[in-house]
Design an enzyme around this catalytic site. Structure first.
Site, mmCIF file in Angstrom:
data_model
loop_
_atom_site.group_PDB
_atom_site.id
_atom_site.type_symbol
_atom_site.label_atom_id
_atom_site.label_comp_id
_atom_site.label_asym_id
_atom_site.label_seq_id
_atom_site.Cartn_x
_atom_site.Cartn_y
_atom_site.Cartn_z
ATOM 1 N N GLY A 295 10.655 75.597 66.064
ATOM 2 C CA GLY A 295 12.067 75.892 66.347
ATOM 3 C C GLY A 295 12.470 77.311 66.006
ATOM 4 N N LEU A 296 11.602 78.251 66.328
ATOM 5 C CA LEU A 296 11.898 79.685 66.174
ATOM 6 C C LEU A 296 12.366 80.079 64.774
ATOM 7 C CD1 LEU A 296 13.556 80.782 69.557
ATOM 8 C CD2 LEU A 296 11.153 80.700 68.922
ATOM 9 N N GLY B 198 -3.206 74.929 72.772
ATOM 10 C CA GLY B 198 -4.630 74.747 72.463
ATOM 11 C C GLY B 198 -5.454 74.428 73.699
ATOM 12 N N LYS C 267 8.288 85.882 79.047
ATOM 13 C CA LYS C 267 7.403 84.736 78.734
ATOM 14 C C LYS C 267 7.918 83.494 79.454
ATOM 15 C CE LYS C 267 4.488 82.718 75.459
ATOM 16 N NZ LYS C 267 4.482 82.921 74.025
ATOM 17 N N ASN D 283 3.990 79.535 77.859
ATOM 18 C CA ASN D 283 4.418 78.985 76.583
ATOM 19 C C ASN D 283 3.905 77.531 76.528
ATOM 20 O OD1 ASN D 283 5.885 78.509 74.149
ATOM 21 N ND2 ASN D 283 7.368 80.072 74.778
ATOM 22 N N CYS E 191 11.146 78.746 74.893
ATOM 23 C CA CYS E 191 10.821 77.939 73.707
ATOM 24 C C CYS E 191 11.324 76.519 73.917
ATOM 25 C CB CYS E 191 11.447 78.531 72.448
ATOM 26 S SG CYS E 191 11.041 77.510 71.016
HETATM 27 C C1 LIG Z 1 2.969 77.170 65.834
HETATM 28 C C2 LIG Z 1 3.342 77.889 67.105
HETATM 29 C C3 LIG Z 1 4.455 78.723 67.125
HETATM 30 C C4 LIG Z 1 4.809 79.397 68.289
HETATM 31 N N1 LIG Z 1 5.884 80.232 68.279
HETATM 32 C C5 LIG Z 1 6.199 80.950 69.390
HETATM 33 C C6 LIG Z 1 7.258 81.903 69.374
HETATM 34 O O1 LIG Z 1 7.907 82.135 68.359
HETATM 35 N N2 LIG Z 1 7.517 82.568 70.528
HETATM 36 C C7 LIG Z 1 6.806 82.388 71.690
HETATM 37 O O2 LIG Z 1 7.076 83.034 72.702
HETATM 38 N N3 LIG Z 1 5.763 81.501 71.716
HETATM 39 C C8 LIG Z 1 5.463 80.793 70.606
HETATM 40 N N4 LIG Z 1 4.391 79.922 70.627
HETATM 41 C C9 LIG Z 1 3.631 79.760 71.881
HETATM 42 C C10 LIG Z 1 2.377 80.642 71.905
HETATM 43 O O3 LIG Z 1 2.693 82.017 71.844
HETATM 44 C C11 LIG Z 1 1.540 80.360 73.174
HETATM 45 O O4 LIG Z 1 2.305 80.716 74.303
HETATM 46 C C12 LIG Z 1 1.136 78.904 73.317
HETATM 47 O O5 LIG Z 1 0.823 78.347 72.065
HETATM 48 C C13 LIG Z 1 -0.041 78.699 74.264
HETATM 49 O O6 LIG Z 1 -1.161 79.429 73.833
HETATM 50 P P1 LIG Z 1 -2.351 78.767 72.949
HETATM 51 O O7 LIG Z 1 -2.780 77.523 73.646
HETATM 52 O O8 LIG Z 1 -3.396 79.826 72.881
HETATM 53 O O9 LIG Z 1 -1.750 78.485 71.611
HETATM 54 C C14 LIG Z 1 4.029 79.229 69.474
HETATM 55 C C15 LIG Z 1 2.904 78.398 69.431
HETATM 56 C C16 LIG Z 1 2.541 77.732 68.276
HETATM 57 C C17 LIG Z 1 1.317 76.855 68.288
#
Ligand SMILES: Cc1cc2nc3c(=O)[nH]c(=O)nc-3n(C[C@H](O)[C@H](O)[C@H](O)COP(=O)(O)O)c2cc1C
Length: 314
Positions: free
Chosen positions: A80-81, A225, A173, A200, A137
């Site tokens: 939640g940011l 993931g 994004k 995202n 988000c």
């Molecule tokens: C714990 C967590 C926190 C995240 N917080 C943000 C964020 O603050 N802003 C954002 O644009 N994306 C956020 N993301 C999304 C990631 O930047 C990414 O877009 C998403 O996890 C997919 O990539 P991945 O599969 O490599 O994790 C978050 C992801 C995770 C797992």
């Protein structure tokens, strides 16, 4: 005997929306904090770029726990940011980056278009490399029902207003929780974005069957993931066919092979998210692995394989 001339090392450098990157491997917002936490473990100067945790106007505590749960080949989060807010970011977090030679892209989120504009204006004079508008988000409540990135008109409006408010390179994004991500990417391009970051997280949930309650306090969360990689890849492929601005491919990247799939599908750069939690050196291993692949396949310049997917003719 003629001595073989020493091969020139492959060129991994790219230019992304006017930003020079040493290599195409970035770290994704929210998974690398404000850089400080990882600096002991990772040589930040080796990264293509760092995208900082999304910043809002006011500090946010984020959602109540539990807010992370592991799923098959993935993670659900409903953070939640949580962030320190723009003022503390500028005063307390930004100075840390002065010591490093790595592009810093600052991710911002607002509940309204005006808030995005205000954040962009506040950051305009700061020593940062670019902005990423987090329109996607899944874990915060907007004063509207949909996320910005789920509404083409709202996306166009916020991107064009921020475009007018800043001269910084502007990435957007995008959310995968839409029917047609390519049409939203097109809106961003038309509104003046310099690049799109996708994706995202996917909205998902997990249930504790013993007490029949959702595991996350927030009920739903964002899935990330390896579980999401094939869908993210398909989305990058579709967006690449639709827009000319550069794409940052994100979603389940754990290895150099994963990153190369995104690059071949059309991403000019990639970002590692959940992979940072599994192994803090994932991004460095991905950079080294891309270089090895290029040497093995005699690829001189990474740019030559961006969007080089060979599809059968239909
Ligand atoms: C714990 C967590 C926190 C995240 N917080 C943000 C964020 O603050 N802003 C954002 O644009 N994306 C956020 N993301 C999304 C990631 O930047 C990414 O877009 C998403 O996890 C997919 O990539 P991945 O599969 O490599 O994790 C978050 C992801 C995770 C797992």
């Amino acid at each position: 005997m003629m001595r073989k001339a020493k091969e020139k090392p492959p060129n991994l450098a790219i230019e992304l929306a006017g930003i020079s990157l040493k290599n195409p491997v970035m770290v994704a917002s929210g998974t690398f904090g404000y850089g400080e936490e990882y600096a002991q473990l990772v040589d930040l100067n080796r990264l293509g770029a760092i995208v900082a945790k999304t910043i809002t106007l006011k500090p946010r505590l984020g959602n109540e726990p539990p807010r992370m749960v592991e799923t098959a080949s993935g993670v659900l989060n409903s953070i939640g940011l949580q962030n320190v807010g723009i003022d503390a970011f500028i005063n307390e977090k930004l100075p840390f980056f002065r010591e490093y030679d790595v592009p810093l892209i600052v991710s911002i989120a607002g509940e309204t278009t005006d808030e995005y504009v205000q954040l962009a204006k506040t950051l305009q004079g700061e020593k940062i490399t670019g902005l990423e508008l987090n329109l996607s988000c899944p874990n915060i409540k907007y004063d509207r029902k949909l996320m910005f990135a789920q509404d083409a008109q709202a996306t166009h409006q916020v991107v064009s207003r921020v475009r007018k408010a800043t001269s910084l390179p502007l990435m957007v994004k995008l959310s995968p929780n839409v029917t047609d991500i390519a049409s939203i990417a097109k809106m961003c391009e038309e509104a003046g974005a310099d690049g799109v970051s996708l994706i995202n997280t996917f909205t998902g949930m997990a249930i504790d069957i013993e007490n029949r309650k959702p595991i996350l306090h927030q009920i739903t969360g964002g899935l990330s993931g390896p579980a999401i990689k094939p869908i993210a890849l398909r989305m990058v492929y579709e967006v690449h066919k639709t827009v000319k601005i550069p794409i940052i491919g994100i979603g389940g990247i754990m290895t150099a092979g994963d990153a190369l799939e995104f690059i071949i599908a059309g991403a000019k750069a990639v970002a590692i998210g959940t992979g940072n939690f599994v192994d803090s050196l994932t991004s460095i291993k991905v950079i080294d692995g891309i270089r090895e692949y290029m040497v093995k396949n005699k690829i001189k310049d990474i740019k030559s394989i961006v969007g080089s997917l060979k599809c059968p003719k239909s």
